[in-house]
Design a protein around this motif. Sequence first.
Motif, PDB file in Angstrom:
ATOM      1  N   ALA A  11       0.831  -1.208   0.000  1.00  0.00           N
ATOM      2  CA  ALA A  11       0.000   0.000   0.000  1.00  0.00           C
ATOM      3  C   ALA A  11       0.864   1.256   0.000  1.00  0.00           C
ATOM      4  CB  ALA A  11      -0.926  -0.004   1.219  1.00  0.00           C
ATOM      5  N   LEU A  12       1.913   1.266   0.833  1.00  0.00           N
ATOM      6  CA  LEU A  12       2.828   2.411   0.845  1.00  0.00           C
ATOM      7  C   LEU A  12       3.548   2.548  -0.487  1.00  0.00           C
ATOM      8  CD1 LEU A  12       4.339   2.082   4.446  1.00  0.00           C
ATOM      9  CD2 LEU A  12       2.776   3.853   3.607  1.00  0.00           C
ATOM     10  N   GLY A  13       3.943   1.395  -1.051  1.00  0.00           N
ATOM     11  CA  GLY A  13       4.606   1.425  -2.355  1.00  0.00           C
ATOM     12  C   GLY A  13       3.678   1.963  -3.440  1.00  0.00           C
ATOM     13  N   GLY A  14       2.415   1.542  -3.408  1.00  0.00           N
ATOM     14  CA  GLY A  14       1.441   2.034  -4.383  1.00  0.00           C
ATOM     15  C   GLY A  14       1.233   3.532  -4.272  1.00  0.00           C
ATOM     16  N   TYR A  15       1.198   4.039  -3.031  1.00  0.00           N
ATOM     17  CA  TYR A  15       1.046   5.478  -2.827  1.00  0.00           C
ATOM     18  C   TYR A  15       2.242   6.249  -3.371  1.00  0.00           C
ATOM     19  CZ  TYR A  15       0.663   9.987  -0.502  1.00  0.00           C
ATOM     20  OH  TYR A  15       0.599  11.334  -0.243  1.00  0.00           O
ATOM     21  N   ALA A  16       3.447   5.738  -3.097  1.00  0.00           N
ATOM     22  CA  ALA A  16       4.669   6.406  -3.566  1.00  0.00           C
ATOM     23  C   ALA A  16       4.736   6.436  -5.088  1.00  0.00           C
ATOM     24  CB  ALA A  16       5.900   5.703  -2.994  1.00  0.00           C
ATOM     25  N   VAL A  17       4.406   5.313  -5.718  1.00  0.00           N
ATOM     26  CA  VAL A  17       4.434   5.253  -7.183  1.00  0.00           C
ATOM     27  C   VAL A  17       3.377   6.185  -7.762  1.00  0.00           C
ATOM     28  CG1 VAL A  17       4.042   3.770  -9.190  1.00  0.00           C
ATOM     29  CG2 VAL A  17       5.383   2.922  -7.266  1.00  0.00           C
ATOM     30  N   GLY A  18       2.185   6.207  -7.149  1.00  0.00           N
ATOM     31  CA  GLY A  18       1.129   7.099  -7.618  1.00  0.00           C
ATOM     32  C   GLY A  18       1.518   8.562  -7.500  1.00  0.00           C
ATOM     33  N   ALA A  19       2.209   8.923  -6.405  1.00  0.00           N
ATOM     34  CA  ALA A  19       2.651  10.304  -6.224  1.00  0.00           C
ATOM     35  C   ALA A  19       3.673  10.696  -7.285  1.00  0.00           C
ATOM     36  CB  ALA A  19       3.238  10.485  -4.829  1.00  0.00           C
ATOM     37  N   SER A  20       4.588   9.793  -7.605  1.00  0.00           N
ATOM     38  CA  SER A  20       5.586  10.090  -8.635  1.00  0.00           C
ATOM     39  C   SER A  20       4.945  10.167 -10.014  1.00  0.00           C
ATOM     40  CB  SER A  20       6.702   9.044  -8.621  1.00  0.00           C
ATOM     41  OG  SER A  20       6.206   7.759  -8.967  1.00  0.00           O
TER      42      SER A  20
END
Length: 243
Positions: free
Chosen positions: A219-228
């Motif tokens: 979930a944290l990884g998905g958020y980080a990728v989405g932000a980038s």
Amino acid sequence: MKKLLIIALGCYGLSAAAQQQPAGNYLYLYSDSVVQAERIRLRADFYGSLHLRVDSRRVPAAQVKFFSNEEGFFGNTRRLNLGGVSSFSERIVEGKLNLYQQQAYDVDLSGEFGRYRRPVPQRVDTRMYYNKGFEDLKRVNSINLMHDMADSPESQELLKRYQRKVSTSRVMYGVAGAAIIGGLASFLISGSKSVGSFDSRMPSFGASYALLGIGAGFALGGYAVGASAGRHLEDAVDHYNRR
């Protein structure tokens, strides 16, 4: 006759130029007419329906595509809203591609929407709208932007990167959801086995915690990728406006 035709074409050209870049306070109607005014205010009636007070005239908001006053420049999003309800977003970026941001506006006792909360420039995201010139507003998304920035290969490439990252982010969120659901199910299964057993030892929740940890990580990884991904969207618009 020929002179009259030349004069008429000249007047038409001046009129078109005036409509492209009007000065001062004005309304731009859905009929493509421009209405100049000394004072323009957005108001609401007793039932909450919006209209514009243009000097001494009252103009229904549904007729107004854009309006400009000392508060800023605003576009009507009614063709994008459920039920076709008029609502105005403020233009926060002006260029080949204009960006609009939805704002909450205050109302005083007279029913006048005259004090807008000034928008804070932010990253380009899918909650915004955009257009070119006086064209209809569209929602900011990669499909729309791909079409309207087709003449910029660099912006197209940035949009493709955005799409790839969004797809990756969605996959990661999907894995996170599956892992979290699996972890919760494991908790329930381990707990129910413990209740129905004569074994006094505490049940092992190691697998459950592991699945929850994996879910949180994805979930944290998905958020980080989405932000980038959002940065690629912003760069695509910025590059297009700097061409």
